[in-house]
Motif scaffolding. Structure first.
Motif, short mmCIF file in Angstrom:
data_model
loop_
_atom_site.label_atom_id
_atom_site.label_comp_id
_atom_site.label_asym_id
_atom_site.label_seq_id
_atom_site.Cartn_x
_atom_site.Cartn_y
_atom_site.Cartn_z
N GLY A 54 67.23 71.27 49.70
CA GLY A 54 67.88 70.85 48.47
C GLY A 54 67.97 71.94 47.43
N PHE A 55 67.54 73.16 47.81
CA PHE A 55 67.60 74.30 46.89
C PHE A 55 68.38 75.43 47.57
N ASP A 80 65.45 79.94 42.80
CA ASP A 80 65.71 78.81 43.70
C ASP A 80 66.36 77.69 42.88
N PHE A 81 67.70 77.62 42.94
CA PHE A 81 68.44 76.63 42.15
C PHE A 81 68.41 75.26 42.85
N GLU A 82 68.14 74.23 42.10
CA GLU A 82 68.20 72.86 42.60
C GLU A 82 69.66 72.44 42.63
N PHE A 142 80.36 75.29 44.06
CA PHE A 142 79.29 74.44 44.56
C PHE A 142 79.36 74.32 46.08
N ALA A 143 80.57 74.27 46.61
CA ALA A 143 80.72 74.20 48.07
C ALA A 143 80.15 75.46 48.71
N GLN A 144 80.39 76.60 48.11
CA GLN A 144 79.83 77.85 48.66
C GLN A 144 78.32 77.82 48.60
N THR A 170 63.05 81.39 34.93
CA THR A 170 63.29 81.03 36.33
C THR A 170 63.23 79.52 36.52
N ARG A 171 62.23 78.89 35.92
CA ARG A 171 62.06 77.45 36.07
C ARG A 171 63.23 76.68 35.44
N LEU A 172 63.64 77.10 34.23
CA LEU A 172 64.67 76.35 33.50
C LEU A 172 66.07 76.65 34.02
N ALA A 173 66.27 77.84 34.59
CA ALA A 173 67.55 78.11 35.24
C ALA A 173 67.68 77.28 36.51
N ALA A 174 66.57 77.12 37.23
CA ALA A 174 66.60 76.38 38.49
C ALA A 174 66.94 74.91 38.28
N ASP A 175 66.43 74.31 37.22
CA ASP A 175 66.70 72.87 37.04
C ASP A 175 67.88 72.59 36.13
N GLY A 176 68.64 73.65 35.76
CA GLY A 176 69.86 73.47 34.99
C GLY A 176 69.67 73.40 33.50
N THR A 177 68.43 73.42 33.00
CA THR A 177 68.21 73.40 31.55
C THR A 177 68.83 74.62 30.89
N CYS A 178 68.72 75.76 31.53
CA CYS A 178 69.38 76.99 31.07
C CYS A 178 70.61 77.21 31.95
N ASN A 179 71.78 77.03 31.38
CA ASN A 179 73.03 77.21 32.12
C ASN A 179 73.37 78.69 32.13
#
Length: 993
Positions: A433-434, A376-378, A391-393, A499-508
């Motif tokens: 928002g996700f 679940d990406f933020e 991002f639009a998609q 999963t957590r760090l990919a979702a909040d962008g810490t892991c690109n």
């Protein structure tokens, strides 16, 4: 020159009434090897115990088929590890070996007759050896090859003589007992490609002391094997896959650049299920599908971020080639130290001891960790990481996912984006928002997955033996062995942290090599586990002659005794592995358990006729009673009976029946149980169950209320809970073995020996994973067997409403005694020695020595469920996803040697017969593998009485292995069965003082 007992034993392999490999002796043994052949009985003057019996005898005949491999075969083949010779025997299907990288483990195991590594017994000097894991399996790498005098391979059950495990047979490694002086040696191997270097050095010293009343031997060895990567061979550089009728470079859809898939439709409503793509099915099957517009790149195979932040539609050419990063031959480093000896304390009392220590370090290496995960990406967090178009998609996907949630609520249906099954590591209900996408990535920024197994093993044995009377002997000993393996894994990833760090962008994750150092530090796991195994054996026995019977001149002889064995093992994973929050190497549950057996055994040999109206008639029998501390096994009997008939001296007929057992091992009994949530379908919840009277009746009989049959409420979730792991209620496996053969040694063709032996082995009550899976168990019970009283239906437990709702109302997919195995075939052996009237080196004569050992097997079957005897997996002449390693109907090994004074020139021919794919319903590119032939050449030269040099080449004509898709096996072929090194050279030297 004094002919030692060892030399007489080697000579007698040409005379044995048993299947054998009579490998050519070196020139220094020339005198012994050319000892005259006078009769079938080679009277050595000393009684010898033959593998498969505890009764000492002066003739070297046997009712069981036995292959005898002399130490010269190890030297001529350039083998340093025991597996290199044993796996070439026709009776053996290669187990784990030096090319086993995935799965690996750093061991070499024996799979006799293809019945499984746990169904044969490995002995050293006639006694049980060190096992290394919870499966109680011996690592052949712990046996000092340079001290091997000979190896006996006995076909068929031998539990009456040796106890549990000897279903397929027994392999006994005899170590040298006659060393008086010093031997030392070294060997170096390297492939024609200039890689895979292997070298070893050893030394052993033996001496007599106390005026010959005692002797002692100490030894040490060091061995080092270098790695070969799959990248180092052109045929293994790519992971081949099938396409357009040919093998083409393929790979994994888990790519370093990142691949993302969104569900093209979200099912809502009630009734039959529609089929979402890229997301788990909903909690309750429904028939209406809410379409989601997901843009250009995200349906189907998904979006591929070949350019960081910007995606294109994924195509097969984007697959990740994982092959080059894998080991082809795994590196190994081994130290071996040990000693053995005996001392005559007094008349009739001799004390003896054996001690061994082995440190074995082996690595396995795989490509970087692949991750397939719903995330679940933020949206706000990942906006800076992707292009505006992507991002639009994602925004559009997120909007439609929220619309699907609202539509489901309006329809009174559950949230289609509600919690997935436990273990998915999703965040539960999708929040505004996700956006939920399925990520298929690979953490190349962390480097490859590597595991190091550092295994320490030791064994101590001490005992007393001697004479009770002039004819009766006794033997009492105690043995303790222990193995500890420390396994350290690099390259693992925490699923929850990722999963957590990919979702909040810490892991690109939107491109290759974008993981930051902070991300890598937080998601990387250094995982560890260890195995500890212990074996204790205490045994006391007596043996000797009793009286003569009938017209026989040899006496009736017996052996009897008692034995106690204790088996204990444990597997200790760290927190990450036991929790399951790990991606890379497999998670595992702790295992710990032990049990013991108390046994009494007896064996009898009865010569009836000798040189009367027929040459010889002899009967034999054995029995053992075993009392196991395992309640489900308890007390069991094993027994055997055999006959040898030689109407004339030139021919001997033999036959034997054996009842053998295998008690379940620690892993099968006490393997850590875990509840899982696999996708499965409850047939009783389908509408068709209500209208099919047979299925309805079985459903009701297994606990479903009549009114609930056919109702979807019986299965509220797409996943059904099952329990997996060990089963402390397992019973013993039972095998019936029949062998019959003939031995021909015609006096009119001196030095010719021919043996033909038939074998038939059937294992009932075999232990296997029940049904294979939760879904299979349900389908077999209700759709196939349709008998509520069957064992397979007994694995299903329901609550009062008929729902498989959770412990204890689950499906038991643990180990169970529900399978059977069988194999049937014929062994052939021919050996012949021919003196020649010329010589190039010694001015006199030379000789040729030839042997052929072959096997033809027309049956090798596995029946997963005894209740379905027609559902048989037939593996004779097959290979593939069901049978695994090729099991050819024909397999042989042969050797032709010319011995001319100090020079031995030897040529070996090995053949693996043709095999075909085991899936008749699928047409693969490679449906058949033709017969595979390898040729080896060795030259040995005695420089003087103390120094011998050997030079050889394996795979003389550089034969490549047959190739197939990598979905079948590792490295596009079957390493261990087919040669993957190519032309391989060795040189060795040995010294004797």
């Amino acid at each position: 020159m004094k002919i030692t007992l060892r030399q007489r034993l080697l000579t007698s392999t040409l005379l044995l009434g048993m299947t054998g490999i009579a490998t050519p002796a070196f020139a220094q043994n020339d005198q012994a090897d050319q000892a005259p052949v006078a009769s079938q009985e080679a009277d050595t003057g000393e009684a010898i115990v033959i593998t498969g019996s505890r009764i000492a005898r002066r003739d070297l005949t046997s009712t069981s088929p036995v292959a005898v491999v002399s130490n010269e075969e190890f030297t001529l083949s350039g083998a340093v590890n025991v597996e290199q010779v044993i796996n070439t025997l026709p009776q053996v299907i290669p187990g784990a070996n030096s090319f086993s990288n995935n799965p690996g483990g750093g061991v070499a195991t024996l799979n006799l007759r293809g019945l499984g590594t746990q169904r044969n017994l490995v002995l050293v000097n006639g006694r049980r050896y060190i096992f290394f894991d919870t499966a109680q399996t011996v690592d052949l790498n712990t046996i000092p090859q340079f001290l091997i005098d000979s190896v006996d391979v006995v076909t068929g059950g031998a539990s009456a003589v040796y106890g549990s495990d000897a279903l397929a047979g027994v392999v006994n490694f005899r170590l040298r007992q006659d060393l008086d002086g010093l031997i030392a040696g070294a060997q170096y191997n390297i492939t024609e490609e200039g890689d895979g270097r292997r070298y070893n050095a050893y030394i052993a010293m033996g001496t007599q002391f106390a005026d010959g009343r005692g002797n002692i031997t100490v030894y040490g060895e060091y061995y080092n094997r270098g790695q070969i990567m799959q990248a180092d061979r052109d045929w293994s550089f790519f992971a081949f896959t099938e396409g357009d009728g040919e093998l083409i470079p393929g790979g994994s859809a888990g790519v370093p650049q990142g691949r993302f898939v969104a569900a093209p439709e979200i099912p809502i409503g009630t009734g039959a299920s529609c089929a979402p793509v890229g997301a788990p099915p909903p909690a309750i099957p429904r028939n209406n599908c809410f379409p989601i517009a997901i843009g250009t790149n995200y349906p189907g195979l998904g979006a591929f971020f070949g350019t960081p932040g910007t995606s294109t539609p994924y195509v097969d050419a984007n697959a990740y080639n994982y092959a080059p990063a894998n080991y082809l031959m795994v590196p190994q480093e081994r130290w071996t130290l040990g000693g053995y000896g005996e001392y005559e304390i007094a008349d009739g009392i001799t004390a003896y001891a054996e001690v061994a220590y082995i440190n074995n370090r082996v690595q396995n290496e795989l490509a970087a960790t692949p991750i397939t995960q719903n995330v679940d990406f933020e949206l706000a967090a990942i906006q800076p990481l992707v292009s505006a178009a992507d991002f639009a998609q994602m925004q559009q996907i997120a909007a439609n996912q929220q619309a699907a949630i609202a539509a489901a609520a309006a329809a009174g249906a559950p949230n289609p984006f509600g919690p997935f099954a436990a273990g998915s590591a999703s965040f539960g209900a999708l929040q505004p928002g996700f956006v939920r996408l399925q990520l298929n990535g690979r953490t190349t920024g962390i480097a490859s997955r590597n595991v190091t197994d550092d295994r320490n093993a030791f064994r101590v044995l001490t005992g007393l033996k001697g004479n009770i009377t002039d004819s009766l002997t006794y033997d009492v000993y105690y043995m303790y062995s222990r193995t500890r393996n420390a396994s350290v894994q690099l390259g693992n990833v925490s699923r929850s942290a990722f999963t957590r760090l990919a979702a909040d962008g810490t892991c690109n994750v939107f491109g290759e090599n974008l993981l930051s150092a902070d991300c890598i530090n937080q998601i990387s796991i250094l995982a560890q586990n260890q195995d500890i195994s212990e074996l204790q054996v205490a045994q006391a026995s007596i043996s000797g002659p009793l009286f003569t019977f009938g017209t026989a001149t040899d006496p009736v002889a017996f052996a009897a005794g008692v034995e106690w064995r204790s088996m204990a093992a444990e597997f200790i994973p760290d927190t990450a592995l036991s929790s399951g929050d790990v991606v890379g190497f497999n998670a595992g549950q702790p295992t710990e358990g032990s049990y013991d057996a108390r046994e009494v055994f007896a064996e009898l040999r009865v010569p009836i006729i000798q040189d009367n109206f027929i040459h010889r008639l002899e009967l034999s029998g054995a029995a053992r009673y075993s009392d196991y501390s395992l309640e489900a096994v308890g007390g069991v009997w094993t027994y055997s009976g055999g006959i040898e008939l030689a109407p004339i001296r030139d021919i001997t007929f033999r036959g034997q029946y054996q009842r053998a057992i295998r008690a379940p091992n620690v892993g099968e009994l006490f393997g850590g149980q875990a509840v899982g949530f696999p996708p499965a379908t409850d047939p009783c919840a389908l509408p068709s169950a209500a209208t099919d009277p047979t299925i309805r009746a079985v459903c009701v009989a297994t606990g479903v209320p009549e009114a609930s049959v056919g109702q979807s409420t019986l299965q509220p979730n797409a996943q059904i809970q099952g329990v997996f792991g060990g089963n402390p209620n397992l019973q013993e496996e039972v095998a019936d073995t029949w062998t019959a053969g003939v031995v021909i040694r015609p006096r009119f063709i001196p030095r010719l020996n021919v043996t033909v032996d038939y074998y038939n082995i059937k294992v009932d009550n075999a232990i296997a994973v029940a049904g294979g899976s939760v879904n299979n168990i349900l389908s077999l019970c209700y759709n196939t067997i349709q008998d509520a009283n069957s064992a397979i239906c007994g694995l299903i437990s329901r609550d009062d409403q008929g729902v498989i709702s959770g412990p204890p109302n689950i499906v038991s997919a643990i180990n169970a005694n529900l399978a059977s195995l069988s194999t049937e075939g014929i062994d052939f052996q021919v050996d012949y020695s021919l003196p020649l009237n010329f010589s190039l080196l010694n001015g006199g004569s030379s000789r040729l020595s030839f042997f052929f050992l072959g096997n033809y097997s027309w049956e090798n079957n596995f029946t997963p469920l005894i209740e379905l005897p027609d559902e048989v997996v037939e593996c004779a002449g097959r290979f593939g996803l069901n049978c695994g390693n090729p099991t050819p109907k024909w397999k042989w090994s042969s050797r032709l040697s010319w011995i001319d004074g100090p020079l031995t020139t030897s040529f070996r021919w090995r053949r693996v017969g043709s095999v075909r794919d085991d899936d008749d319903d699928t047409d693969f590119v490679v449906e058949r593998i033709g017969a595979y032939d390898l040729f080896d050449l060795t030259v040995a030269f005695d420089v003087n009485d103390n120094f011998t040099v050997n030079v050889g080449v394996q795979n003389l004509f550089d034969k490549r292995p047959p190739l197939m898709g990598d979905n079948q096996e590792q490295a596009n072929t079957y390493p261990g069965v087919y040669d993957v090194l190519g032309r391989d050279f060795f040189v060795s030297a040995s010294f004797r003082f």
